[in-house]
Write an enzyme that holds these catalytic residues in place. Structure first.
Site, PDB file in Angstrom:
ATOM      1  N   PHE A  37       0.822  -1.209   0.000  1.00  0.00           N
ATOM      2  CA  PHE A  37       0.000   0.000   0.000  1.00  0.00           C
ATOM      3  C   PHE A  37       0.855   1.258   0.000  1.00  0.00           C
ATOM      4  O   PHE A  37       2.084   1.203   0.116  1.00  0.00           O
ATOM      5  CB  PHE A  37      -0.985  -0.017   1.176  1.00  0.00           C
ATOM      6  CG  PHE A  37      -0.372   0.065   2.553  1.00  0.00           C
ATOM      7  CD1 PHE A  37       0.165  -1.050   3.173  1.00  0.00           C
ATOM      8  CD2 PHE A  37      -0.338   1.274   3.239  1.00  0.00           C
ATOM      9  CE1 PHE A  37       0.718  -0.979   4.453  1.00  0.00           C
ATOM     10  CE2 PHE A  37       0.203   1.369   4.516  1.00  0.00           C
ATOM     11  CZ  PHE A  37       0.740   0.231   5.124  1.00  0.00           C
ATOM     12  N   ALA A 158       9.699  -2.791   0.500  1.00  0.00           N
ATOM     13  CA  ALA A 158       8.302  -2.896   0.057  1.00  0.00           C
ATOM     14  C   ALA A 158       7.422  -2.435   1.212  1.00  0.00           C
ATOM     15  O   ALA A 158       7.661  -2.806   2.361  1.00  0.00           O
ATOM     16  CB  ALA A 158       7.977  -4.339  -0.304  1.00  0.00           C
ATOM     17  N   LYS A 159       6.433  -1.638   0.903  1.00  0.00           N
ATOM     18  CA  LYS A 159       5.499  -1.210   1.949  1.00  0.00           C
ATOM     19  C   LYS A 159       4.381  -2.261   1.976  1.00  0.00           C
ATOM     20  O   LYS A 159       3.336  -2.104   1.339  1.00  0.00           O
ATOM     21  CB  LYS A 159       4.989   0.199   1.623  1.00  0.00           C
ATOM     22  CG  LYS A 159       4.297   0.894   2.772  1.00  0.00           C
ATOM     23  CD  LYS A 159       4.075   2.358   2.435  1.00  0.00           C
ATOM     24  CE  LYS A 159       3.025   3.011   3.317  1.00  0.00           C
ATOM     25  NZ  LYS A 159       3.300   3.039   4.743  1.00  0.00           N
ATOM     26  N   ALA A 160       4.691  -3.355   2.671  1.00  0.00           N
ATOM     27  CA  ALA A 160       3.822  -4.534   2.623  1.00  0.00           C
ATOM     28  C   ALA A 160       2.931  -4.587   3.852  1.00  0.00           C
ATOM     29  O   ALA A 160       3.406  -4.409   4.982  1.00  0.00           O
ATOM     30  CB  ALA A 160       4.684  -5.783   2.555  1.00  0.00           C
ATOM     31  N   TYR A 164       3.282  -4.598   8.829  1.00  0.00           N
ATOM     32  CA  TYR A 164       2.801  -3.615   9.801  1.00  0.00           C
ATOM     33  C   TYR A 164       2.383  -4.233  11.138  1.00  0.00           C
ATOM     34  O   TYR A 164       2.095  -3.511  12.100  1.00  0.00           O
ATOM     35  CB  TYR A 164       1.723  -2.724   9.175  1.00  0.00           C
ATOM     36  CG  TYR A 164       2.427  -1.661   8.349  1.00  0.00           C
ATOM     37  CD1 TYR A 164       2.737  -0.432   8.883  1.00  0.00           C
ATOM     38  CD2 TYR A 164       2.893  -1.952   7.072  1.00  0.00           C
ATOM     39  CE1 TYR A 164       3.455   0.510   8.169  1.00  0.00           C
ATOM     40  CE2 TYR A 164       3.623  -1.026   6.346  1.00  0.00           C
ATOM     41  CZ  TYR A 164       3.894   0.207   6.906  1.00  0.00           C
ATOM     42  OH  TYR A 164       4.631   1.127   6.205  1.00  0.00           O
TER      43      TYR A 164
END
Ligand code: PMP
Length: 307
Positions: A37, A158-160, A164
């Site tokens: 995202f 990577a903003k995976a 989070y």
């Protein structure tokens, strides 16, 4: 929201009322965090009557890089995503500061955690958003007992979504200890980043920030701060930072889309310098807020006007 504002989302290839943009509980990404995202801010400039999106194409390029790292199948270009977003924003008609969240997710209703051979979709939603953390009064922080995951565990560039979980653990620990934010160390024990922001420190009028080998997300705001600082003639180094260097820093600040530029007044109960915003942080923060609001002609190429 004014009466002319519409709460719309982009979902399954169409712009729809936000309340219709819903996924099934069987969705692959919901079960396994198999999604990537972005988070992008738009600043409304009252006098220019325009909404300026900050580094829109750069954010979409990072989103596509995240998808590539994870092997999510996705075939739109950053340009196409910019155009979809501008369409969505124009129809939504916001006249205030906003935040948009694009997410590429495995949309199949399937079991088995994997990235190959699963159908994906992109969804985009919009929120009204002013400050996410206080930018004026100084943040209290702790070095987290949770370590930042490293690149060979979950790719850090990577903003995976699944990653989070790590941020959520650190954030809850900090807040439950009465503090504002957490600072992660990497697997080697060097400073990494906050739960959702990059970190900078100032010593002897020079700025340092962890490099990408410290398991950071390569923030778009971080990249902007590096540019702004060097434009101002301030020396900036990307390097390994030891935990104890935080305690004796002259200034510490966070950067990120959510946090913007916010200063840190305390780390692990140790007051940073005089416990007030430092002069370099102040200078960068002031310029940053002018830039994002479209008040600095030299940096207008970072902004996409919606109207
Ligand atoms: N690190 C993490 C873990 C984040 O979630 C974010 C927010 N996207 C950042 C750093 C800052 O990145 P950016 O400046 O691109 O928002």
């Amino acid at each position: 929201m004014t009466t002319n504002t519409k709460n719309l989302s982009y979902f399954e290839g169409k712009i729809v009322p936000a309340e219709e943009a819903n996924i099934s509980i069987q969705t692959h990404a919901f079960q396994y965090g198999t999604a990537v995202f972005g988070g992008i801010r738009g600043y409304y400039n009252e006098s220019k009557q325009n909404l300026f999106m900050f580094r829109l194409e750069d954010h979409f390029q990072r989103l596509l890089n995240s998808a590539k790292i994870m092997q999510l199948q996705f075939d739109k270009t950053p340009r196409e995503l910019v155009s979809i977003t501008l369409d969505l924003l124009k129809q939504s008609n916001y006249k205030q500061n906003i935040y948009i969240r694009p997410i590429i997710y495995t949309s199949a209703l399937q079991l088995s955690p994997r990235f190959h051979d699963v159908k994906t979709e992109i969804a985009i939603y919009i929120l009204k958003l002013d400050d996410y953390l206080d930018t004026q009064n100084g943040l209290t922080t702790m070095v987290s007992t949770w370590q930042r995951f490293s690149d060979n565990q979950i790719p850090t560039l990577a903003k995976a979504s699944g990653g989070y979980v790590n941020s959520a653990l650190a954030k809850s620990e900090a807040v439950q200890n009465g503090l504002d934010e957490a600072i992660f160390l990497d697997s080697r024990g060097f400073v990494s980043e906050g739960s959702a922001e990059n970190i900078f420190l100032v010593r002897n009028n020079e700025i340092s920030t962890p490099s990408i080998v410290s398991s950071i997300l390569e923030g778009i705001t971080r990249k902007s701060i590096l540019t702004i600082a060097s434009d101002l003639g301030i020396k900036v180094t990307e390097r390994d930072i030891s935990r104890s260097e935080l305690y004796i820093a002259d200034e510490i600040f966070f950067s990120g889309t959510g946090v913007q530029v916010a200063w840190v007044k305390e780390v692990d109960r140790r007051k940073i310098a005089a416990g007030q915003i430092g002069s370099i942080t102040k200078q960068l923060q002031t310029l940053f807020f002018q830039i994002v609001r479209g008040e600095k002609s030299e940096y207008m190429s970072w902004l996409t006007p919606v109207y």
